[in-house]
Write a protein that holds these residues in place. Sequence first.
Motif, PDB file in Angstrom:
ATOM      1  N   GLU A  11     -14.723 -51.158  12.892  1.00 29.27           N
ATOM      2  CA  GLU A  11     -14.692 -50.023  11.910  1.00 29.27           C
ATOM      3  C   GLU A  11     -15.024 -48.877  12.941  1.00 29.27           C
ATOM      4  N   THR A  13     -16.213 -45.326  13.875  1.00 23.58           N
ATOM      5  CA  THR A  13     -17.433 -44.775  13.810  1.00 23.58           C
ATOM      6  C   THR A  13     -17.568 -43.299  13.694  1.00 23.58           C
ATOM      7  N   GLU A  14     -18.529 -42.691  13.222  1.00 22.27           N
ATOM      8  CA  GLU A  14     -18.448 -41.161  12.993  1.00 22.27           C
ATOM      9  C   GLU A  14     -17.869 -40.376  14.206  1.00 22.27           C
ATOM     10  N   ASP A  16     -16.045 -41.356  16.582  1.00 16.17           N
ATOM     11  CA  ASP A  16     -14.568 -41.756  16.764  1.00 16.17           C
ATOM     12  C   ASP A  16     -13.760 -41.013  15.544  1.00 16.17           C
ATOM     13  N   SER A  88     -14.269 -46.854   7.236  1.00 17.09           N
ATOM     14  CA  SER A  88     -13.521 -46.115   8.219  1.00 17.09           C
ATOM     15  C   SER A  88     -12.720 -45.101   7.393  1.00 17.09           C
ATOM     16  N   ARG A  91     -15.031 -42.183   6.315  1.00 18.26           N
ATOM     17  CA  ARG A  91     -15.762 -41.401   7.399  1.00 18.26           C
ATOM     18  C   ARG A  91     -14.488 -40.369   7.699  1.00 18.26           C
ATOM     19  N   GLU A 158     -13.303 -47.103  22.190  1.00 17.23           N
ATOM     20  CA  GLU A 158     -14.419 -46.645  20.984  1.00 17.23           C
ATOM     21  C   GLU A 158     -15.412 -45.947  21.791  1.00 17.23           C
TER      22      GLU A 158
END
Length: 166
Positions: A11, A13-14, A16, A88, A91, A158
């Motif tokens: 997933e 992330t915010e 990323d 994902s 986001r 990541e």
Amino acid sequence: MYDVVLLVEQELTEPDAKRVVDLHQDLPEAVKYHVLVPCHNAEAGVEASLSALGTADLYGSGLANQREDLAEAQKAIDSEAKDCTGRSVQRLQDLGQQAEGGISHDRPIDALTSTVKKVGGQEVIILTRPHIVAEFFHLDWTNSARRHLGVPVLHLLEYEEQKAKK
């Protein structure tokens, strides 16, 4: 429209998602992100493991009786991969971007190549956890993608939040 295909191991992330979007903030045209999450094949994984252990002869016939359990496991794997993709994509959309996504049971590089061709991808970003051994032997997704695709390929690791020392 500038199409970017994201191959993500897990997933987004915010941090990323923000990092990916920041890479394209100065483009004069709109960007559309296509998130691709590889999904493992439960049955193939079990069969490969048994073969690698040299125990396929012992358990191979028993595996046929486990097809229903493996099908249930595959449903759970697929469901998690779809949820991962959905979060994902969300986001990226939360950052005001156009985004869509999907999962694939194909080999990751085959799925990536197919997706790039299908959407007319102009750039590929591969987001993974660090894989020192694979990178050392140039067997990782990024090097493989560079050999197979005619578009720029960027490999990002990541984002990992630094834990405050107490």
